[in-house]
Scaffold this active site. Structure first.
Site, PDB file in Angstrom:
ATOM      1  N   LYS A 211      58.175  23.725   2.402  1.00  0.00           N
ATOM      2  CA  LYS A 211      59.254  24.410   1.685  1.00  0.00           C
ATOM      3  C   LYS A 211      59.448  25.843   2.182  1.00  0.00           C
ATOM      4  O   LYS A 211      58.588  26.430   2.843  1.00  0.00           O
ATOM      5  CB  LYS A 211      58.982  24.387   0.177  1.00  0.00           C
ATOM      6  CG  LYS A 211      59.191  23.004  -0.437  1.00  0.00           C
ATOM      7  CD  LYS A 211      59.066  23.010  -1.947  1.00  0.00           C
ATOM      8  CE  LYS A 211      59.393  21.635  -2.524  1.00  0.00           C
ATOM      9  NZ  LYS A 211      59.269  21.603  -4.001  1.00  0.00           N
ATOM     10  N   ARG A 246      51.852  16.644  -3.331  1.00  0.00           N
ATOM     11  CA  ARG A 246      52.938  15.849  -2.750  1.00  0.00           C
ATOM     12  C   ARG A 246      53.246  16.420  -1.370  1.00  0.00           C
ATOM     13  O   ARG A 246      53.665  17.566  -1.248  1.00  0.00           O
ATOM     14  CB  ARG A 246      54.166  15.912  -3.672  1.00  0.00           C
ATOM     15  CG  ARG A 246      55.351  15.072  -3.238  1.00  0.00           C
ATOM     16  CD  ARG A 246      56.477  15.184  -4.277  1.00  0.00           C
ATOM     17  NE  ARG A 246      57.623  14.362  -3.905  1.00  0.00           N
ATOM     18  CZ  ARG A 246      58.623  14.758  -3.129  1.00  0.00           C
ATOM     19  NH1 ARG A 246      58.619  16.012  -2.647  1.00  0.00           N
ATOM     20  NH2 ARG A 246      59.622  13.955  -2.840  1.00  0.00           N
TER      21      ARG A 246
END
Length: 271
Positions: A211, A246
Site C-alpha cells: 500500500k 493479508r
C-alpha cells in the site's frame, strides 16, 4: 491470508488472475508457499475505484470459489454486496471480509444464519472518495476502536456468535495521512474492541501489503517495489497483536514470520 484479486483493475495485480484458470494456478502457488487463508475479491477497492455491477462480480468470484473448495484452507470473500455473500457461501466460502463492516442493507441477514467467519473493517468514506476528503479524527486509534466496537455489538445483537468475528482497522481506507496509518500500526492492539471479562480479544486482521503508506516511507512509487516493506509491515503487525496478515507475497511473509517465531521461542526458553 493470501490475496487473490480476480479483477482487471486492482492497484497491484489487476488483470493477472481475471481468468478462472489463472486464478486457480495462483491459488495453487500460494498453497505451496504456505498460505493459511485465500481471500478472493471480485471488485477493486483501491482509492477512486468505480463500483462493479453485481452480475460481473458474481461471474468473477463464484467460479473461483467452486474451483477451490476442498483446497485445504479456508476461502475468504472480499465483498460488501449481500448477494455476493450469499452466492459465495452457497458455493462453499468460509469467511466474508467486508470493507463496509456489514453496514449495507441486507448484509447482516446474508451472513447471520451461516457458520462463516466475519471480518469487520473500519472505513471512513467510500473507495471513490475516501482519500480525497480530509479525514476528521479526534484520535484515530480511539475512533477506529469505537467504530469497531459498535459494529461487533450490532453483529452480536443480530444473533451472530462472538467467536465468528474478527476486526480490521482498515489501513489506507479513509486514513489519508502517513500519521494516521502508522499510529494504527504502532498501537494495533488498541484498535480492537475491548474483550469482556474472561473472553479473548477479537482477532485482528492487518492488511498493508504494497500500500501507499509503505511507499510514503520508502519512496517506492510502484506497488511491486514494496515487497520488502510489506514483509516488514506484516512482521510489525504480528508483533503488535495481529492474528491474520493479508498479503500479496506469501512465501516472503511466511519465511519472515518463521524467523520472528524462532526468535520469540528462543526468548521464551531463555526466561
Amino acid at each position: 491470508m493470501g490475496i487473490l484479486n480476480v479483477t482487471p483493475d486492482s492497484f497491484s495485480d489487476g488483470g493477472r488472475y481475471i481468468v478462472r484458470d489463472a486464478a486457480v494456478r495462483q491459488a495453487e502457488k500460494m498453497l505451496a508457499e504456505g498460505v493459511d487463508i485465500i481471500d478472493i475479491g471480485g471488485e477493486s477497492t483501491r482509492p477512486g475505484a468505480p463500483p462493479v455491477p453485481l452480475d460481473q462480480e458474481l461471474e468473477r468470484v463464484v467460479p473461483v470459489v467452486e474451483a477451490l473448495v476442498g483446497a485445504g484452507v479456508p476461502l475468504s470473500i472480499d465483498t460488501y454486496k449481500p448477494e455476493v455473500m450469499r452466492a459465495a457461501l452457497a458455493a462453499g466460502a468460509d469467511l466474508i471480509n467486508d470493507i463496509w463492516g456489514f453496514r449495507r442493507p441486507g448484509a447482516l441477514e446474508a451472513v447471520r444464519d451461516s457458520r462463516c467467519g466475519l471480518c469487520v473493517m473500519h472505513m471512513l468514506g467510500e473507495p471513490q472518495t475516501m482519500q480525497r476528503a480530509e479525514m476528521d479524527y479526534v484520535d484515530v486509534v480511539a475512533d477506529v476502536r469505537a467504530f469497531l466496537q459498535a459494529r461487533v455489538e450490532a453483529l452480536m445483537q443480530a444473533g451472530i456468535a462472538r467467536a465468528r468475528i474478527s476486526v480490521d482497522p482498515g489501513f489506507g481506507f479513509g486514513k489519508a495521512t502517513r500519521e494516521h496509518n502508522y499510529a494504527l500500526l504502532a498501537r494495533l492492539r488498541d484498535t480492537a474492541p475491548g474483550p469482556a471479562a474472561g473472553q479473548a480479544p477479537f482477532p485482528i486482521l492487518a492488511g498493508m501489503s504494497r500500500k501507499s503508506m509503505l511507499g510514503a516511507v520508502t519512496g517506492r512509487a510502484a506497488p511491486a517495489e514494496r515487497v520488502a516493506a510489506s514483509v516488514a509491515a506484516a512482521v510489525c503487525a504480528v508483533e503488535r497483536g495481529a492474528a491474520i496478515v493479508r498479503v500479496h507475497d506469501v512465501a516472503e511473509t511466511v519465511d519472515a514470520l518463521k524467523v520472528w517465531a524462532a526468535v520469540r521461542e528462543a526468548q521464551e526458553r531463555a526466561r
